[in-house]
Design an enzyme around this catalytic site. Structure first.
Site, short mmCIF file in Angstrom:
data_model
loop_
_atom_site.label_atom_id
_atom_site.label_comp_id
_atom_site.label_asym_id
_atom_site.label_seq_id
_atom_site.Cartn_x
_atom_site.Cartn_y
_atom_site.Cartn_z
N ASP A 135 -33.44 -4.63 7.78
CA ASP A 135 -32.69 -3.60 7.04
C ASP A 135 -31.39 -3.27 7.77
OD1 ASP A 135 -34.36 -2.56 9.02
OD2 ASP A 135 -35.04 -0.84 7.86
N LYS A 175 -38.81 -8.17 10.68
CA LYS A 175 -39.28 -6.82 10.33
C LYS A 175 -40.49 -6.53 11.21
CE LYS A 175 -39.13 -3.10 7.72
NZ LYS A 175 -38.03 -2.13 7.76
N TYR A 224 -42.19 -17.42 0.41
CA TYR A 224 -42.14 -18.31 -0.75
C TYR A 224 -43.35 -19.24 -0.83
CZ TYR A 224 -37.13 -17.45 -1.72
OH TYR A 224 -35.92 -16.90 -2.05
N ASP A 272 -32.54 -15.74 2.32
CA ASP A 272 -32.03 -15.86 0.95
C ASP A 272 -31.15 -14.66 0.63
OD1 ASP A 272 -31.78 -16.76 -1.75
OD2 ASP A 272 -33.30 -15.29 -2.32
N ASP A 282 -26.60 -14.28 0.52
CA ASP A 282 -25.74 -13.81 -0.59
C ASP A 282 -24.84 -12.68 -0.09
OD1 ASP A 282 -27.04 -15.54 -2.46
OD2 ASP A 282 -26.82 -14.03 -4.04
C1 IPM Z 1 -31.17 -20.23 -3.07
C2 IPM Z 1 -31.86 -19.83 -4.36
C3 IPM Z 1 -33.30 -20.33 -4.35
C4 IPM Z 1 -34.01 -19.68 -3.17
C5 IPM Z 1 -34.08 -20.09 -5.66
C6 IPM Z 1 -33.34 -20.59 -6.86
C7 IPM Z 1 -35.46 -20.69 -5.58
O1 IPM Z 1 -31.78 -18.47 -4.56
O2 IPM Z 1 -31.14 -21.42 -2.75
O3 IPM Z 1 -30.64 -19.34 -2.39
O4 IPM Z 1 -34.42 -18.52 -3.27
O5 IPM Z 1 -34.15 -20.34 -2.16
MN MN Z 2 -30.47 -17.42 -3.14
#
Ligand code: IPM
Ligand code: MN
Ligand code: NAD
Length: 325
Positions: free
Chosen positions: A196, A164, A118, A220, A224
């Site tokens: 992976d 990785k 990032y 990130d 999720d």
């Molecule tokens: C998170 C979000 C952020 C990230 C985005 C919105 C910049 O996806 O906090 O998980 O990727 O860190």
């Molecule tokens: Mn996120």
């Protein structure tokens, strides 16, 4: 104690309202100060992180942040997400803790938050090639690894470091540094796993994990996934911590434009982030435990639409308040 509240975009204001109501009931002495941030701040001031908001966050005890982001800005020069990355950098909240729990699963993703893909060099070359780069200094890896081992030491004493290293130089350095830090934690077991495979293991056997530590973007994506296997994004909280200043407490999920304004968003992730703030940000573990217990019982009695129930955001919040009183 003052808390900077950033109500955000999309479902942000809807879920933050429930967090505010819970805090007002639990800790009426807290000063909850709302500030402009994200898409709404761009519309009003042209900047996603106005100076006044940044100053207020720096001066606060903790930042309670709702999700930001709006499709309106997808192709814009100034985007809400830029302010968010800047706020994380300004507060140096390098340690992003993303717990995920459900029956038989109790894992914690420790995501590096102010470096990596990032924040590396980015740009456009003369021939039109666009690039982002993954960059880490060993000191950035050292401090996040140390944080992960300290956390594991207080848990089930297992760290899986995700990288990785079969492809990336940054990952080979990451592995070296994690191995060095591991030597200071004799009681904690360490394993290195390629990202992976880690995704596959998280999807198929999440119960094997205690603490995972990883690079910003890997974390990130994996967080999720960890949320998905433990009940969904509506439940997943996070705490972003520095070495001393105010932390940022926010859900893992985004502004959910597909359900914004309908009043059906699950506020549990926002409320759980609020509990993390009481605990890690304000040093008030008793109130944190009370809030967690209220969320837990409300999830059973008033599930929202994402959980197969029909409770609205406000009904969920009402039930939490009844439980707290
Ligand atoms: C998170 C979000 C952020 C990230 C985005 C919105 C910049 O996806 O906090 O998980 O990727 O860190
Ligand atoms: Mn996120
Ligand atoms: P998202 O997390 O907003 O939504 C993904 C899916 O999960 C959607 O179907 C949404 O309805 C559902 N969902 C998310 N939170 C929910 C909740 N509390 N209750 C019920 N359902 C919920 O991801 P996206 O759609 O990819 O991103 C939307 C915007 O959010 C983008 O602009 C993105 O940049 C931003 N975003 C912000 C943050 C943040 O501020 N921390 C985090 C992630 C994404």
């Amino acid at each position: 104690m003052s808390v900077a509240v950033l109500p955000g975009d999309g479902i942000g204001p809807e879920v933050v309202r429930e967090a505010r109501r819970a805090l007002e009931a639990l800790a009426p002495d807290l000063e909850l100060e709302p500030h402009l941030f994200g898409g709404q701040a761009i519309r009003d001031t042209g900047d996603s992180l106005p100076e006044e908001t940044l100053a207020a966050c720096k001066a606060s005890e903790a930042v309670l942040k709702a999700p930001i982001g709006d499709p309106e800005f997808d192709a814009a020069e100034v985007r809400p997400e830029q302010g968010m990355l800047r706020l994380r950098t300004e507060l140096d909240v390098y340690a992003n803790l993303r717990p995920a729990q459900s029956e038989g699963i109790d894992l914690l993703i420790v995501r590096e938050l102010v470096g990596g893909l990032y924040f590396g060099e980015k740009g456009v070359r003369e021939d039109g090639t666009v690039f982002d780069t993954m960059e880490y200094h060993p000191s950035q890896v050292e401090r996040i690894a140390r944080r992960a081992f300290e956390l594991a030491d207080g848990r089930r004493k297992r760290v899986v470091s995700v990288d990785k290293a079969n492809v990336l130089e940054t990952s080979r350095m990451w592995r070296r540094v994690v191995t060095q830090v591991a030597a200071d934690f004799e009681d904690v077991e360490v394993e290195h796993m390629l990202v992976d495979n880690a995704a596959m293991q998280l999807a198929s056997n999440p119960a094997q994990f205690d603490v995972l530590v990883t690079e910003n973007m890997f974390g990130d994506i994996l967080s999720d996934l960890a949320a998905a296997v433990t009940g969904g994004l509506g439940l997943a909280p996070s705490a972003s911590l520095s070495d001393g200043g105010p932390g940022i407490f926010e859900p893992v999920h985004g502004s959910a434009p597909d359900i914004a304004g309908l009043g059906v968003a699950n506020p549990a992730a926002m409320l759980r982030s609020t509990a993390l703030m009481l605990d890690h940000g304000l040093g008030r573990p008793e109130e944190a435990r009370r809030l967690e217990a209220a969320i837990e019982s409300t999830l059973a009695s008033h599930p929202t639409r994402d959980l197969g129930g029909s409770a609205t955001t406000a009904e969920f919040g009402d039930a939490v308040l009844r439980d707290l009183s």
